[in-house]
Motif scaffolding. Structure first.
Motif, PDB file in Angstrom:
ATOM      1  N   ILE A  19       0.840  -1.199   0.000  1.00 61.90           N
ATOM      2  CA  ILE A  19       0.000   0.000   0.000  1.00 61.90           C
ATOM      3  C   ILE A  19       0.875   1.250   0.000  1.00 61.90           C
ATOM      4  CG2 ILE A  19      -1.914  -1.120   1.224  1.00 61.90           C
ATOM      5  CD1 ILE A  19      -0.835   0.642   3.713  1.00 61.90           C
ATOM      6  N   ASP A  20       0.244   2.376  -0.229  1.00 64.44           N
ATOM      7  CA  ASP A  20       0.918   3.674  -0.130  1.00 64.44           C
ATOM      8  C   ASP A  20       0.852   4.131   1.322  1.00 64.44           C
ATOM      9  OD1 ASP A  20       1.669   6.326  -0.086  1.00 64.44           O
ATOM     10  OD2 ASP A  20       0.273   6.983  -1.634  1.00 64.44           O
ATOM     11  N   PHE A  21       1.991   4.168   1.982  1.00 64.31           N
ATOM     12  CA  PHE A  21       2.057   4.619   3.368  1.00 64.31           C
ATOM     13  C   PHE A  21       2.949   5.852   3.417  1.00 64.31           C
ATOM     14  CE2 PHE A  21       4.036   4.516   7.640  1.00 64.31           C
ATOM     15  CZ  PHE A  21       2.891   4.604   8.404  1.00 64.31           C
ATOM     16  N   GLY A  22       2.332   7.012   3.458  1.00 64.75           N
ATOM     17  CA  GLY A  22       3.090   8.266   3.509  1.00 64.75           C
ATOM     18  C   GLY A  22       4.080   8.397   2.373  1.00 64.75           C
ATOM     19  N   GLY A  23       3.699   7.915   1.193  1.00 72.59           N
ATOM     20  CA  GLY A  23       4.574   8.029   0.029  1.00 72.59           C
ATOM     21  C   GLY A  23       5.510   6.840  -0.171  1.00 72.59           C
ATOM     22  N   TRP A  24       5.420   5.858   0.722  1.00 73.92           N
ATOM     23  CA  TRP A  24       6.239   4.645   0.615  1.00 73.92           C
ATOM     24  C   TRP A  24       5.358   3.458   0.246  1.00 73.92           C
ATOM     25  CZ3 TRP A  24      11.562   4.323   1.273  1.00 73.92           C
ATOM     26  CH2 TRP A  24      12.178   5.489   1.742  1.00 73.92           C
ATOM     27  N   GLU A  25       5.869   2.616  -0.628  1.00 75.45           N
ATOM     28  CA  GLU A  25       5.143   1.399  -1.008  1.00 75.45           C
ATOM     29  C   GLU A  25       5.584   0.280  -0.072  1.00 75.45           C
ATOM     30  OE1 GLU A  25       5.589   0.518  -5.137  1.00 75.45           O
ATOM     31  OE2 GLU A  25       3.820  -0.774  -5.173  1.00 75.45           O
ATOM     32  N   LEU A  26       4.725  -0.035   0.899  1.00 71.89           N
ATOM     33  CA  LEU A  26       5.090  -0.958   1.972  1.00 71.89           C
ATOM     34  C   LEU A  26       3.976  -1.965   2.222  1.00 71.89           C
ATOM     35  CD1 LEU A  26       6.648   1.586   4.494  1.00 71.89           C
ATOM     36  CD2 LEU A  26       7.843  -0.374   3.495  1.00 71.89           C
ATOM     37  N   PRO A  27       4.325  -3.121   2.787  1.00 69.70           N
ATOM     38  CA  PRO A  27       3.293  -4.139   3.044  1.00 69.70           C
ATOM     39  C   PRO A  27       2.428  -3.791   4.251  1.00 69.70           C
ATOM     40  CG  PRO A  27       5.415  -4.918   3.814  1.00 69.70           C
ATOM     41  CD  PRO A  27       5.667  -3.598   3.150  1.00 69.70           C
ATOM     42  N   VAL A  28       1.129  -3.790   4.079  1.00 71.75           N
ATOM     43  CA  VAL A  28       0.232  -3.621   5.229  1.00 71.75           C
ATOM     44  C   VAL A  28       0.080  -4.963   5.944  1.00 71.75           C
ATOM     45  CG1 VAL A  28      -1.895  -3.967   3.872  1.00 71.75           C
ATOM     46  CG2 VAL A  28      -1.987  -2.685   6.001  1.00 71.75           C
ATOM     47  N   GLN A  29       0.208  -6.051   5.183  1.00 72.92           N
ATOM     48  CA  GLN A  29       0.163  -7.383   5.787  1.00 72.92           C
ATOM     49  C   GLN A  29       0.746  -8.399   4.820  1.00 72.92           C
ATOM     50  OE1 GLN A  29      -4.279  -7.968   6.045  1.00 72.92           O
ATOM     51  NE2 GLN A  29      -3.841  -9.645   4.647  1.00 72.92           N
ATOM     52  N   TYR A  30       1.117  -9.554   5.369  1.00 66.82           N
ATOM     53  CA  TYR A  30       1.524 -10.706   4.552  1.00 66.82           C
ATOM     54  C   TYR A  30       0.475 -11.809   4.747  1.00 66.82           C
ATOM     55  CZ  TYR A  30       6.086  -8.314   4.932  1.00 66.82           C
ATOM     56  OH  TYR A  30       7.100  -7.395   4.948  1.00 66.82           O
ATOM     57  N   CYS A 229       6.070  -9.159   9.383  1.00 70.11           N
ATOM     58  CA  CYS A 229       4.895  -8.426   9.855  1.00 70.11           C
ATOM     59  C   CYS A 229       4.783  -7.091   9.115  1.00 70.11           C
ATOM     60  CB  CYS A 229       5.000  -8.146  11.351  1.00 70.11           C
ATOM     61  SG  CYS A 229       5.136  -9.615  12.379  1.00 70.11           S
ATOM     62  N   GLY A 230       3.569  -6.747   8.755  1.00 68.80           N
ATOM     63  CA  GLY A 230       3.334  -5.515   8.007  1.00 68.80           C
ATOM     64  C   GLY A 230       2.908  -4.357   8.902  1.00 68.80           C
ATOM     65  N   LEU A 231       2.519  -3.283   8.244  1.00 69.47           N
ATOM     66  CA  LEU A 231       2.135  -2.065   8.957  1.00 69.47           C
ATOM     67  C   LEU A 231       0.886  -2.256   9.801  1.00 69.47           C
ATOM     68  CD1 LEU A 231       2.708   0.317   5.937  1.00 69.47           C
ATOM     69  CD2 LEU A 231       4.079   0.284   8.032  1.00 69.47           C
ATOM     70  N   GLY A 232       0.003  -3.163   9.373  1.00 66.21           N
ATOM     71  CA  GLY A 232      -1.231  -3.412  10.126  1.00 66.21           C
ATOM     72  C   GLY A 232      -0.915  -3.934  11.518  1.00 66.21           C
TER      73      GLY A 232
END
Lengths: 371, 127
Positions: A19-30, A229-232
């Motif tokens: 997902i887009d997290f503050g301009g970064w493409e990062l995993p919200v979950q695996y 682990c993701g951002l969630g």
């Protein structure tokens, strides 16, 4: 174009939902927020936090500058120690929360929030320009692009990380760090810090070394049930221990004394940016407090939901964060609330889609690790 | 991702099983997957009148809140009282967990529901 960390391809390969997290493409979950949360609570979890910003502050006047910039007392940080702190604007609002690592005499690493890095660095430069009139002997550089930062968190974190390094980890106390190497001589900062409420480490290595360190940690932790682990999960884990998050509990207009940061705001350490405004607010009497709440009936509290007196007649605050707690199985939240209603045990009501749901102010952290 | 052929679908990711005048409603496998771990469901009581497209309830995952929309116009005749107590069932078996049964009062309101292949194509456009 979204920014990517050095671990982007690892996240894709692991099936991360990006997902887009503050301009970064990062995993919200695996595998799923719940599953990852439980892995971190019960075993060990691995997080890519390379999006965090890293700023070097160096020189004989570095300590004096940082002490002018932040709310906590930088003079108290020993070499090898880290300190949680906040940086305020002149009105006493919070520009960001951060961690300062003292690496040597006159040599500091300052770690700030990802989405705030540019804003923070611009603010630091502005304050530095002014400060240099009196104390010119220090430099400030944004080194964020040079670092991969990986957090390994959970009761088995030390055991797993120890497999990759000859630096003894057990002597490193909470909020201390060591500089050593991982794997085949890769220089690393090994810090016993984190954002989950578990024991664990944050590991800083050169950007391009990220993938091999990440893969080695996943391999080393396999028998302990390590999970990426993701951002969630990062959010539910931090919320269960009431760690604040910029944009939720903290913001440009929140006074640190009214949002749970009194313990890192040292009004008696000498002048610092925002001190006059914070002291004046304290003098006039603080109006709000940051409290933990739980719902007493069904519902999920979320950021922005209004908080009322139990009869629903008077609005007394709002939620800054909320979730269904995976560890506790109940609906928890953090609320900014008028001071007279902030005592533990106070009954309140949270408005959810027009309905006022009974809730109660409870002690925090909501979750305490059992080891 | 499963798209059972015996069901009809909406663009809001509800499924509808049409049996005479009664339409049984739930959320699709795609919906539960997109939401992630579901922790809360709120459903209407029997007797509630619903217009097609009207919000009839809410489903929440750890990260997201999502409204539920009625696929047809009619009256709620039954609500799955067991589901709010165990919302995670929606993640393990979305098509096996019904939410409400609606007695249709406007037959034309069911006319534009998608069949399984149309819905599968629709979902493919979202990626």
């Amino acid at each position: 174009m979204l920014k990517r960390t050095a671990l982007f391809e690892e996240h894709q390969r692991l099936g991360g939902r990006l997902i887009d997290f503050g301009g970064w493409e990062l995993p919200v979950q695996y595998s799923g927020v719940m599953d990852e949360h439980q892995a971190c609570r019960n075993a060990v979890g691995l997080f890519d936090v390379s999006h965090m910003g890293e700023v070097h502050v160096e020189g004989p006047d570095a300590e004096a500058f940082l002490n002018h910039l932040v709310t906590n007392n930088v003079a108290k940080i020993a070499i090898g120690q880290a300190q949680y702190t906040a940086m305020c604007n002149e009105e006493g609002g919070i520009v960001d929360d951060l961690i300062i690592y003292r690496r040597a005499e006159g040599r500091y690493l300052v770690v700030v929030n990802a989405s705030n890095t540019d804003k923070d660095f611009a603010w630091m430069q502005k304050i530095a320009a002014r400060f240099k009139a009196q104390h010119p002997d220090f430099t400030l550089s944004n080194e964020s692009a040079r670092y991969t930062q990986i957090a390994i968190q959970g009761r088995h974190a030390q055991e797993v990380l120890q497999k990759l390094t000859s630096t003894p980890l057990s002597p490193i106390k909470n909020y201390w760090f060591a500089e050593g190497t991982v794997l085949d001589g890769i220089p690393a900062i090994l810090a016993r810090t984190g954002y989950t409420g578990e024991d664990g480490f944050e590991v800083y290595v050169a950007w391009e070394k990220g993938p091999e360190v990440w893969r080695a940690l996943l391999e080393a932790g396999r028998e302990r049930g390590i999970k990426p682990c993701g951002l969630g999960a990062r959010d539910t884990l931090r919320l269960e221990v009431k760690y604040p998050l910029y944009g939720h509990e903290l913001g440009d207009t929140t006074n640190p004394l009214e949002t749970g940061l009194g313990w890192v705001t040292k009004l008696d350490k000498g002048d610092f940016v925002g001190r006059a405004a914070i002291a004046a607010a304290k003098e006039q009497g603080l109006k709000r407090a940051l409290v933990g709440i739980k719902l007493l009936e069904r519902g999920i509290p979320r950021q922005g939901y209004p908080v009322y007196t139990p009869d629903g007649a008077t609005r007394i605050g709002e939620l800054t964060s909320g979730t269904q707690s995976p560890s506790l199985g109940m609906a928890i939240g953090v609320a900014s609330i008028a001071l007279p209603h902030s005592a533990i045990g106070t009954r309140i009501a949270v408005e959810i889609r027009g309905a006022k749901i009974p809730a109660e102010v409870i002690a925090t952290p909501f979750y305490k690790r059992p080891y | 991702m499963r798209f059972p052929a015996e069901l009809k679908y909406t663009k809001d990711h509800e499924w509808a099983r049409v049996e005479g005048k009664v339409v049984t409603v739930g959320i699709t496998d795609h919906a539960q997957s997109a939401l992630g771990d579901i922790v809360f469901v709120d459903l209407p009581k029997a007797g509630r009148e619903l217009k097609k497209g009207e919000t009839f309830g809410v489903v929440e995952s750890i990260k997201a809140v999502s409204d539920l929309y009625s696929p047809v116009t009619g009256k709620v005749v039954e609500s799955n009282a067991a589901l709010p107590g165990d919302p995670a069932k929606l993640n393990s078996d979305a098509h096996g967990q019904w939410m409400i049964k609606i007695e249709v009062t406007d037959a034309a309101s069911a006319g534009d529901l998608m069949d399984a292949s149309a819905y599968e194509s629709f979902v493919a456009t979202l990626k």
